[in-house]
Design a protein around this motif. Sequence first.
Motif, mmCIF file in Angstrom:
data_model
loop_
_atom_site.group_PDB
_atom_site.id
_atom_site.type_symbol
_atom_site.label_atom_id
_atom_site.label_comp_id
_atom_site.label_asym_id
_atom_site.label_seq_id
_atom_site.Cartn_x
_atom_site.Cartn_y
_atom_site.Cartn_z
ATOM 1 N N LEU A 36 -38.364 62.302 -50.189
ATOM 2 C CA LEU A 36 -37.244 61.355 -50.085
ATOM 3 C C LEU A 36 -36.764 60.902 -51.460
ATOM 4 O O LEU A 36 -35.570 60.685 -51.675
ATOM 5 N N ARG A 105 -32.151 54.375 -44.622
ATOM 6 C CA ARG A 105 -32.601 54.552 -43.227
ATOM 7 C C ARG A 105 -34.056 55.015 -43.175
ATOM 8 O O ARG A 105 -34.841 54.555 -42.342
ATOM 9 N N ALA A 106 -34.408 55.929 -44.111
ATOM 10 C CA ALA A 106 -35.780 56.445 -44.125
ATOM 11 C C ALA A 106 -36.741 55.462 -44.796
ATOM 12 O O ALA A 106 -37.876 55.286 -44.350
ATOM 13 N N MET B 7 -39.730 63.718 -41.642
ATOM 14 C CA MET B 7 -38.587 62.795 -41.567
ATOM 15 C C MET B 7 -37.954 62.613 -42.957
ATOM 16 O O MET B 7 -36.733 62.670 -43.105
ATOM 17 N N PHE B 8 -38.796 62.464 -43.987
ATOM 18 C CA PHE B 8 -38.292 62.338 -45.366
ATOM 19 C C PHE B 8 -37.512 63.592 -45.748
ATOM 20 O O PHE B 8 -36.458 63.513 -46.385
ATOM 21 N N HIS B 11 -34.058 63.683 -44.126
ATOM 22 C CA HIS B 11 -33.124 62.758 -44.772
ATOM 23 C C HIS B 11 -32.675 63.296 -46.135
ATOM 24 O O HIS B 11 -31.523 63.101 -46.534
#
Lengths: 233, 51
Positions: A36, A105-106, B7-8, B11
Amino acid sequence: MKLFRWLWFAATLAVLANGFRVAMYVVPADVNQGDLSRILYYHVPTWCGMGLFFSINLICSIVFLAIRNRNPERALKTDALALASAELGVVYCLVGMTTGSIWGRAAWGIWWTWDARLTTTLVLWLIYVAYLLTRRFISGPEMRVMAAVIAIFGFADIPIVYMSTRWWRTQHPAPVFFGGPNTGLDPSMMPALWWNLAGWLMWGIFVVSLRYSAERRQQMADERAAAIALEAA
Amino acid sequence: MNEMNAMFHRHLVAAYAATWIIQLTYLGYVVRKWIEARRAQQTTRESQPPR
């Protein structure tokens, strides 16, 4: 000029491709956020681009107001550059808000929050959208003057956006750069940031030059059409 | 942990894709404007009466 522009575009794509490679495969993932954290390499250059192009817009707007009576031809050129840089600034601002929202959001579990940083940024975007709408829907000689005045007042929001994380408590993280001791990126992350910063600024310069040239052509076509109409009358 | 990483990653892909979609859409708009302006310039040049 044409050849230089296309060489510049090719160099931009090469720098962006290398920036992507470094960001994805060379720089290690963050310990807490994993992959991320790699959003940063597009998120931060976008805001730098926005700051640069809105600054160019401000300078051009001031110059336009200063020389519009003395040197109308040069004033039209600065006005075309003001328009091109404002449009790209709006695009960069939109990209920054979108990538930030996806990151938020993450990381935070929310797409958006009305904290000072996000709210002032949204206001900034709306001000420049209003600037572009003014240019599109108002006709007549005063349109350019009005737009330049909006641009000068609109720019006042940029220092507020920048300082918002220092002046108020925000959901957005405290400043990473120039935030005092114990702030800044790990040196291992810097190459990815520099490559992407260079790539996105080069991209911006290319797109602005293309938009500027389109606007100049349009201005010249309008002037010629007006002259033909006058001759015919 | 694996679910979190997936999930990361999703995104990350979404953020990069969104950046390119927005930038390329604007580039398309600019190219269209450039072609229109060139056409307008040619039209006015052709319609100019000979001096």
